[in-house]
Design an enzyme around this catalytic site. Structure first.
Site, PDB file in Angstrom:
ATOM      1  N   GLY A 176      25.993  42.458  27.098  1.00  0.00           N
ATOM      2  CA  GLY A 176      26.271  42.593  28.156  1.00  0.00           C
ATOM      3  C   GLY A 176      27.585  43.830  28.445  1.00  0.00           C
ATOM      4  N   ASN A 217      22.645  35.582  23.799  1.00  0.00           N
ATOM      5  CA  ASN A 217      21.636  34.568  23.666  1.00  0.00           C
ATOM      6  C   ASN A 217      20.190  35.573  24.635  1.00  0.00           C
ATOM      7  OD1 ASN A 217      22.698  34.599  25.959  1.00  0.00           O
ATOM      8  ND2 ASN A 217      22.776  32.411  26.539  1.00  0.00           N
ATOM      9  N   ASP A 236      23.299  30.936  20.690  1.00  0.00           N
ATOM     10  CA  ASP A 236      24.255  30.872  21.627  1.00  0.00           C
ATOM     11  C   ASP A 236      24.496  30.632  20.719  1.00  0.00           C
ATOM     12  OD1 ASP A 236      23.537  28.963  24.717  1.00  0.00           O
ATOM     13  OD2 ASP A 236      25.224  28.889  23.343  1.00  0.00           O
ATOM     14  N   ALA A 293      42.171  38.627  33.583  1.00  0.00           N
ATOM     15  CA  ALA A 293      44.088  38.688  34.767  1.00  0.00           C
ATOM     16  C   ALA A 293      42.939  37.581  35.483  1.00  0.00           C
ATOM     17  CB  ALA A 293      43.520  39.905  35.552  1.00  0.00           C
ATOM     18  N   TYR A 300      36.243  29.107  36.751  1.00  0.00           N
ATOM     19  CA  TYR A 300      36.211  30.582  35.780  1.00  0.00           C
ATOM     20  C   TYR A 300      37.810  30.538  35.252  1.00  0.00           C
ATOM     21  CZ  TYR A 300      36.195  35.049  34.110  1.00  0.00           C
ATOM     22  OH  TYR A 300      36.034  35.740  33.716  1.00  0.00           O
ATOM     23  N   ARG A 313      36.610  36.220  50.258  1.00  0.00           N
ATOM     24  CA  ARG A 313      35.950  35.312  49.925  1.00  0.00           C
ATOM     25  C   ARG A 313      36.648  34.293  48.649  1.00  0.00           C
ATOM     26  NH1 ARG A 313      33.695  39.292  45.186  1.00  0.00           N
ATOM     27  NH2 ARG A 313      35.691  38.679  44.530  1.00  0.00           N
ATOM     28  N   ASP A 334      40.480  34.886  45.946  1.00  0.00           N
ATOM     29  CA  ASP A 334      40.211  35.705  45.724  1.00  0.00           C
ATOM     30  C   ASP A 334      41.740  36.309  45.775  1.00  0.00           C
ATOM     31  OD1 ASP A 334      38.415  37.943  45.487  1.00  0.00           O
ATOM     32  OD2 ASP A 334      37.757  38.347  47.165  1.00  0.00           O
TER      33      ASP A 334
HETATM   34  O1  LIG Z   1      30.606  43.039  47.659  1.00  0.00           O
HETATM   35  C1  LIG Z   1      32.410  43.577  47.533  1.00  0.00           C
HETATM   36  C2  LIG Z   1      32.903  43.032  46.225  1.00  0.00           C
HETATM   37  C3  LIG Z   1      33.879  43.188  46.151  1.00  0.00           C
HETATM   38  N1  LIG Z   1      34.966  43.250  47.247  1.00  0.00           N
HETATM   39  C4  LIG Z   1      36.384  43.222  47.014  1.00  0.00           C
HETATM   40  O2  LIG Z   1      36.580  43.619  46.058  1.00  0.00           O
HETATM   41  C5  LIG Z   1      37.975  43.012  45.385  1.00  0.00           C
HETATM   42  C6  LIG Z   1      37.229  43.495  43.673  1.00  0.00           C
HETATM   43  O3  LIG Z   1      36.446  42.629  43.561  1.00  0.00           O
HETATM   44  P1  LIG Z   1      35.585  42.328  42.196  1.00  0.00           P
HETATM   45  O4  LIG Z   1      34.613  41.457  42.604  1.00  0.00           O
HETATM   46  O5  LIG Z   1      34.831  43.348  41.537  1.00  0.00           O
HETATM   47  O6  LIG Z   1      36.842  41.578  41.089  1.00  0.00           O
HETATM   48  P2  LIG Z   1      37.550  40.899  40.920  1.00  0.00           P
HETATM   49  O7  LIG Z   1      39.054  41.117  41.414  1.00  0.00           O
HETATM   50  O8  LIG Z   1      37.023  39.965  42.173  1.00  0.00           O
HETATM   51  O9  LIG Z   1      37.059  39.968  39.758  1.00  0.00           O
HETATM   52  C7  LIG Z   1      37.618  40.512  38.509  1.00  0.00           C
HETATM   53  O10 LIG Z   1      38.293  40.561  37.872  1.00  0.00           O
HETATM   54  C8  LIG Z   1      39.181  38.666  38.012  1.00  0.00           C
HETATM   55  C9  LIG Z   1      40.198  38.664  37.116  1.00  0.00           C
HETATM   56  O11 LIG Z   1      41.308  38.775  38.071  1.00  0.00           O
HETATM   57  C10 LIG Z   1      37.505  38.490  36.903  1.00  0.00           C
HETATM   58  O12 LIG Z   1      38.173  38.331  35.120  1.00  0.00           O
HETATM   59  C11 LIG Z   1      36.618  39.032  37.117  1.00  0.00           C
HETATM   60  O13 LIG Z   1      34.895  37.972  36.762  1.00  0.00           O
HETATM   61  C12 LIG Z   1      36.446  39.946  37.333  1.00  0.00           C
HETATM   62  O14 LIG Z   1      34.809  40.556  38.226  1.00  0.00           O
HETATM   63  C13 LIG Z   1      38.782  42.003  45.550  1.00  0.00           C
HETATM   64  O15 LIG Z   1      39.486  42.277  46.809  1.00  0.00           O
HETATM   65  C14 LIG Z   1      36.724  41.725  46.285  1.00  0.00           C
HETATM   66  O16 LIG Z   1      37.234  40.327  47.555  1.00  0.00           O
HETATM   67  C15 LIG Z   1      34.853  43.485  48.733  1.00  0.00           C
HETATM   68  O17 LIG Z   1      35.281  43.607  49.330  1.00  0.00           O
HETATM   69  N2  LIG Z   1      33.005  43.260  48.729  1.00  0.00           N
END
Ligand SMILES: O=c1ccn([C@@H]2O[C@H](COP(=O)(O)OP(=O)(O)O[C@H]3O[C@H](CO)[C@H](O)[C@H](O)[C@H]3O)[C@@H](O)[C@H]2O)c(=O)[nH]1
Length: 357
Positions: A10, A32, A58, A125, A148, A294, A297
């Site tokens: 990954g 896997n 797995d 986090a 999650y 979303r 968030d």
């Molecule tokens: O198309 C997008 C994608 C993301 N965002 C925003 O960008 C920020 C970061 O989003 P990510 O999806 O990149 O990351 P997250 O903070 O939501 O999540 C990450 O951190 C999390 C821990 O807080 C988990 O570990 C998760 O797996 C990991 O992707 C967020 O405010 C999200 O709302 C957008 O506005 N548009």
């Protein structure tokens, strides 16, 4: 050291495998291939040669794991396999429980059966969730805001219990990732986004910057932050990978124990600031529009990284500019911005209500 790495095909896993190989460790990836790719494994095999092996398996198949552990006899296990999409976890909580919790229990059980004494677990986090005491310190009680996050918090508990079985002289470490970004060009990943599609902010930005999508949808602009967009602790993937080297070394020197370390940059950047930094670092503009927030968030997420610095001697090296350089798509060196403002004609209409155009 011989290290068995679950989830090594990954995104984060492959970068960790590469760094471990570069520093002379033996690495066996167990994956896997549900979301990881054989292409990644081939690149690692090319780099590691006889120091590298791959097992397609797995983590929930305990008997198979035991067989593999007996064959490989790892000195340490780095457990990264798991499901990680926050949004998806609301739709498929059982799948997340099975993979992240049951899978971790299965892995720990196989580790016990084969008398492996060191486990490093990849957490997130997301276990801090809606905790209001930002920057997040490792001793905050978990308060996840998604299935999650809950599955990762539960898996952490299992790892802790396993590590604290003191008479076995075990060491267990939990690493909580914040927002890893960037790709090592070694992996020949043409777009520099996650092979499994990638839904992180950085991946979404690259899809727009390369014309695959017309604009970035920013989830919410009414958060209680200076510019109304969420703030995140973006951290370079190389920094994350190198932290695993430190963690492996730490398990060699530390007394048998359990410990948790945040892996972030210790700084937070808003989504809009991130777009601006990307433009500065690469010359690429990312047109955007605002859509509603979303689910799950948080407004602000930032790591307290003192503990990792004090105990593991890990300090992140890359700033936001370096991070943006590492998410630059292939074939795009630094160049002037193609356009200065988001062209409104490119903003795709969809079923979602716009907060602001
Ligand atoms: O198309 C997008 C994608 C993301 N965002 C925003 O960008 C920020 C970061 O989003 P990510 O999806 O990149 O990351 P997250 O903070 O939501 O999540 C990450 O951190 C999390 C821990 O807080 C988990 O570990 C998760 O797996 C990991 O992707 C967020 O405010 C999200 O709302 C957008 O506005 N548009």
């Amino acid at each position: 050291m011989k290290i068995l790495l679950t989830g090594g095909a990954g995104y984060v896993g492959s970068h960790v495998a590469k760094v471990l190989l570069e520093f002379g460790h033996g690495v066996a990836v167990l994956d896997n291939l549900a979301t990881g790719h054989m292409r990644t494994i081939s690149k690692l095999a090319e780099l590691g040669k006889r120091n590298f092996s791959f097992f397609e398996a797995d983590i929930c198949a305990t008997d198979h794991l035991e067989q593999i552990f007996r064959q490989y006899e790892p000195d340490a296990i780095v457990h990264m396999a798991g499901l990680k999409l926050v949004e998806e976890s609301f739709e498929r909580p059982e799948a997340y429980f099975r993979c992240n919790v049951v899978g971790t229990a299965s892995l720990l059980s196989a580790a016990s059966a084969c008398r492996c004494k060191r486990v490093i677990y990849s957490s997130t986090a997301a276990v801090y969730g809606a905790s209001e005491r930002c920057p997040f310190r490792e001793d905050l009680p978990p308060s996840p805001s998604s299935p999650y996050g809950w599955t990762k918090a539960l898996a952490e508990r299992l790892v802790r219990k396993w590590g604290e079985t003191g008479y076995q002289a075990r060491t267990a470490i939990v690493l909580r990732y914040f927002n890893p970004c960037g790709h090592d060009r070694f992996f020949d990943n043409p777009l520099q986004i996650e092979d499994s599609g990638g839904n992180s902010l950085a991946d979404a930005m690259v899809r727009v910057a390369t014309g695959l999508e017309s604009h970035l949808e920013i989830y919410g602009n009414t958060y209680p932050t200076a510019d109304g967009t969420c703030r995140r602790d973006f951290v370079h993937i190389r920094d994350i990978a190198e932290a695993h080297l430190r963690a492996v070394a730490f398990t060699e020197t530390a007394a048998p124990s359990f410990d948790i370390f945040n892996l972030g940059s210790g700084k937070d950047t808003s989504v809009l600031e991130f777009l601006e930094a990307f433009h500065e670092a690469t010359g690429l503009r990312v047109p955007f529009s605002f859509v509603p927030p979303r689910k799950g968030d948080l407004a602000v997420s930032r790591a307290d990284v003192e503990r990792a610095a004090m105990r593991m001697k890990w300090v992140p090296r890359y700033d936001i500019h370096g991070i943006c350089q590492a998410i630059r798509p292939r074939g795009h060196s630094v160049r002037p911005a193609p356009f200065a403002t988001p062209p409104r004609t490119l903003v795709r209409r969809n079923h979602r209500e716009r907060v602001k155009g």
